[in-house]
Design an enzyme around this catalytic site. Structure first.
Site, short mmCIF file in Angstrom:
data_model
loop_
_atom_site.label_atom_id
_atom_site.label_comp_id
_atom_site.label_asym_id
_atom_site.label_seq_id
_atom_site.Cartn_x
_atom_site.Cartn_y
_atom_site.Cartn_z
N GLU A 144 -6.33 -1.21 -4.29
CA GLU A 144 -7.10 0.41 -3.63
C GLU A 144 -6.86 0.92 -4.75
O GLU A 144 -5.34 1.04 -5.46
CB GLU A 144 -6.33 0.79 -2.03
CG GLU A 144 -6.80 1.99 -2.11
CD GLU A 144 -6.01 2.53 -0.76
OE1 GLU A 144 -5.03 1.98 -0.57
OE2 GLU A 144 -6.82 3.59 -0.17
N HIS A 193 -7.02 11.10 5.18
CA HIS A 193 -8.37 10.68 5.94
C HIS A 193 -8.98 11.89 6.32
O HIS A 193 -8.63 12.50 7.35
CB HIS A 193 -8.00 9.96 7.22
CG HIS A 193 -8.02 8.36 7.21
ND1 HIS A 193 -9.08 6.83 6.38
CD2 HIS A 193 -7.01 7.73 6.04
CE1 HIS A 193 -8.22 6.33 6.55
NE2 HIS A 193 -6.89 6.55 6.45
N GLU A 241 -10.98 1.17 -1.37
CA GLU A 241 -10.62 0.12 -0.60
C GLU A 241 -10.72 -1.10 0.35
O GLU A 241 -10.82 -1.53 1.09
CB GLU A 241 -8.76 0.78 -0.30
CG GLU A 241 -9.07 1.56 1.31
CD GLU A 241 -7.79 1.83 2.08
OE1 GLU A 241 -7.28 0.80 2.20
OE2 GLU A 241 -7.79 2.87 2.40
N HIS A 261 -11.83 6.26 2.27
CA HIS A 261 -11.67 6.90 2.76
C HIS A 261 -11.32 8.31 1.54
O HIS A 261 -11.66 8.34 1.07
CB HIS A 261 -10.55 7.82 3.79
CG HIS A 261 -9.54 7.40 3.02
ND1 HIS A 261 -7.95 8.02 2.69
CD2 HIS A 261 -8.76 6.03 2.77
CE1 HIS A 261 -7.22 7.46 2.02
NE2 HIS A 261 -7.49 5.90 2.47
N ASP A 283 -3.41 7.76 -3.53
CA ASP A 283 -3.58 6.27 -2.48
C ASP A 283 -3.59 5.22 -3.32
O ASP A 283 -4.84 4.96 -3.95
CB ASP A 283 -3.46 6.35 -1.17
CG ASP A 283 -4.04 5.62 -0.29
OD1 ASP A 283 -3.28 5.08 0.18
OD2 ASP A 283 -5.10 5.36 0.48
N ASP A 305 0.75 -1.38 0.21
CA ASP A 305 -0.29 0.11 0.49
C ASP A 305 1.27 1.78 -0.11
O ASP A 305 1.65 1.37 1.03
CB ASP A 305 -0.80 0.36 0.99
CG ASP A 305 -2.59 0.78 1.21
OD1 ASP A 305 -1.87 2.30 0.77
OD2 ASP A 305 -3.10 0.57 1.27
MN MN Z 1 -3.71 2.65 0.93
MN MN Z 2 -6.38 4.44 1.49
#
Ligand code: MN
Ligand code: MN
Length: 300
Positions: free
Chosen positions: A286, A166, A191, A158, A98, A87
């Site tokens: 994600e 976030h 995600e 998020h 992200d 990630d």
């Molecule tokens: Mn992530």
């Molecule tokens: Mn994330």
């Protein structure tokens, strides 16, 4: 407030760098490889492409669902037959994207990884402005259950923002009743996390902590703690960081004590590593997306 043209250009640049990095990392991760090599490779690729890391590269193995990055001098290696979530995040002038993928070295893990990708892509195909949050959760949950697996109920996507990973709104991975809607012009990370049907399918905090963030720039007596804190403030602001990123900031012999002091004084705090409650393996996929009136643009 919707982002203006310049801000969207920064999100798109951030997403482009992150997408290229993710694709290169997919072929890089191998069994028996030191986890710290994976972390450092991803972070180096991001910098080489002109981006800044938005958070440390997370390499979360099997029942570890999220929030593991290599501590300094990590000796952990990728186990044979494991399921590995990578990630990563980029920021350009604070504009965060992200993304994550799962490298699975076992058949069940591969199937879970494909299911996470399918749930992500199905959600993305259906996203549009004014869509209720609960509907996204329903799509993700149904897609995962139709493939014979289970979504992790207490991990979410998020909203993202400037210097914010976030930004306030959570995107559920299971059906829920919510009147909140996503809006055109907003940017979200979607995600889904997938586990086996017999799992409890939620995560607990583990006592282990490898990722930190600034809480408050306090004054501290220890001059080395002061130096560390200044470095954290200047370089990472409110974004998460790894302890290994502080290598060389203060003399080696002074580091551990100074770092402990920042934690004790609550100038910084840790994010606990998340572990699946029944210790079952987890896969994740994600993307970061820009919501449009009638669809969405995948930034990553
Ligand atoms: Mn992530
Ligand atoms: Mn994330």
């Amino acid at each position: 407030m919707p982002y203006d043209k310049e801000e969207l250009a920064k999100f798109r640049q951030s997403g482009k760098i992150l997408k290229e990095t993710r694709e290169e990392m997919k072929t890089y991760v191998k069994e028996n490889m030191p986890v710290i090599d994976v972390c450092e490779k991803a972070e180096e690729l991001i910098r080489k492409k002109g981006g800044k890391t938005a958070f440390p590269c997370n390499v979360s193995i099997n029942e570890v669902a999220a929030h593991y990055t290599s501590p300094p001098n990590d000796t952990l290696t990728i186990p044979e037959g494991s399921t590995v979530k990578v990630d990563i995040g980029v920021q350009i002038d604070g504009y965060v994207t992200d993304t994550a993928f799962t490298a699975a070295f076992n058949p069940e893990g591969k199937s879970m990884a494909n299911t996470a990708e399918l749930a992500l892509n199905t959600a993305i195909e259906n996203l549009h402005g004014d869509m209720p949050l609960g509907k996204i959760g329903t799509i993700i949950e149904n897609t995962i259950k139709n493939r014979g697996f289970k979504p992790i109920s207490n991990l979410t996507g998020h909203s993202v923002g400037r210097y914010l990973i976030h930004a306030g709104t959570s995107i559920p991975n299971v059906a829920q009743i919510s009147l909140t809607k996503i809006r055109a012009g907003e940017v979200y990370a979607i995600e889904p996390f997938v586990t086996v049907p017999e799992a409890i399918a939620r995560v607990d905090d583990s006592p282990e902590v490898t990722i930190y963030r600034l809480i408050k720039a306090k004054s501290t007596k220890n001059p080395h703690a002061k130096t560390l804190l200044k470095h954290i403030e200047t370089n990472f602001r409110t974004l998460p960081f790894a302890e290994r990123w502080l290598n060389g900031v203060v003399p080696k012999e002074q580091h551990t004590q100074a770092f402990k002091e920042l934690l004790k004084e609550k100038a910084i705090a840790g994010y606990p590593v998340f572990v699946e409650a029944s210790k079952k393996p987890v896969a994740q996929a994600e993307h970061t997306v820009l919501i449009k009136e009638d669809g969405c643009e995948v930034l990553t």
